[in-house]
Design an enzyme around this catalytic site. Sequence first.
Site, PDB file in Angstrom:
ATOM      1  N   ALA A  69       0.837  -1.209   0.000  1.00  0.00           N
ATOM      2  CA  ALA A  69       0.000   0.000   0.000  1.00  0.00           C
ATOM      3  C   ALA A  69       0.867   1.252   0.000  1.00  0.00           C
ATOM      4  O   ALA A  69       2.002   1.241   0.481  1.00  0.00           O
ATOM      5  CB  ALA A  69      -0.929   0.004   1.210  1.00  0.00           C
ATOM      6  N   ASP A  70       0.303   2.328  -0.528  1.00  0.00           N
ATOM      7  CA  ASP A  70       0.976   3.618  -0.503  1.00  0.00           C
ATOM      8  C   ASP A  70      -0.086   4.713  -0.436  1.00  0.00           C
ATOM      9  O   ASP A  70      -1.157   4.580  -1.041  1.00  0.00           O
ATOM     10  CB  ASP A  70       1.846   3.825  -1.745  1.00  0.00           C
ATOM     11  CG  ASP A  70       2.783   5.005  -1.569  1.00  0.00           C
ATOM     12  OD1 ASP A  70       3.800   4.830  -0.876  1.00  0.00           O
ATOM     13  OD2 ASP A  70       2.482   6.088  -2.096  1.00  0.00           O
TER      14      ASP A  70
END
Length: 193
Positions: A69-70
Amino acid sequence: MKIILASASPRRKELIEKLGMDFEVIPSHWEEVTTEEEPDRIVVELACGKAKDVAQSLDYPGDTFIIGADTIVVRGSEILGKPGSEEEAYEMLKSLSGRPHRVFTGVSILKIHDAYVEERSFEEHTIVEFYPMSDEEIWDYIHTGEPMDKAGAYGIQGIGGKFIRQIMGDYNTVVGLPLARIYQELSHWEDAP
């Protein structure tokens, strides 16, 4: 089913615990480089890079899901990363004061079964609006230290939450992991076309 979170973020770890599934944390050490320019594409590319980095280091039998995730904060067309100094944190918070902005979180889920890898990637975004903040409030907040390791120089789940007027979208997307969407993807993986 084994789940691996490819992130060292304590906030993401706390969120994924809410799924009620066993998981392991293996942080990615991939250098975050993007070739994309649009926020929705940037976060997906970075999430994919993190998940694939961890996948390359594993040797797990059976089904394994790796979640990368970012998250980025976008004001207008400008991406606000983590501040490099207190002065930069002040400039970011001053620019967010009394105005809406968008928070994008990209997620990449890799399903590994023997040598076969299947990927699903997506982004979620939420609009966040701050109350107006005085200079004194901004500096008091900066001096707590909370803004210094967070995109956009604030944490909605922490002290920074007291400045949030409203959000339109998923709260967990702002924290860094759109939990309900991830749960749906994992739960209905076999149902997808």
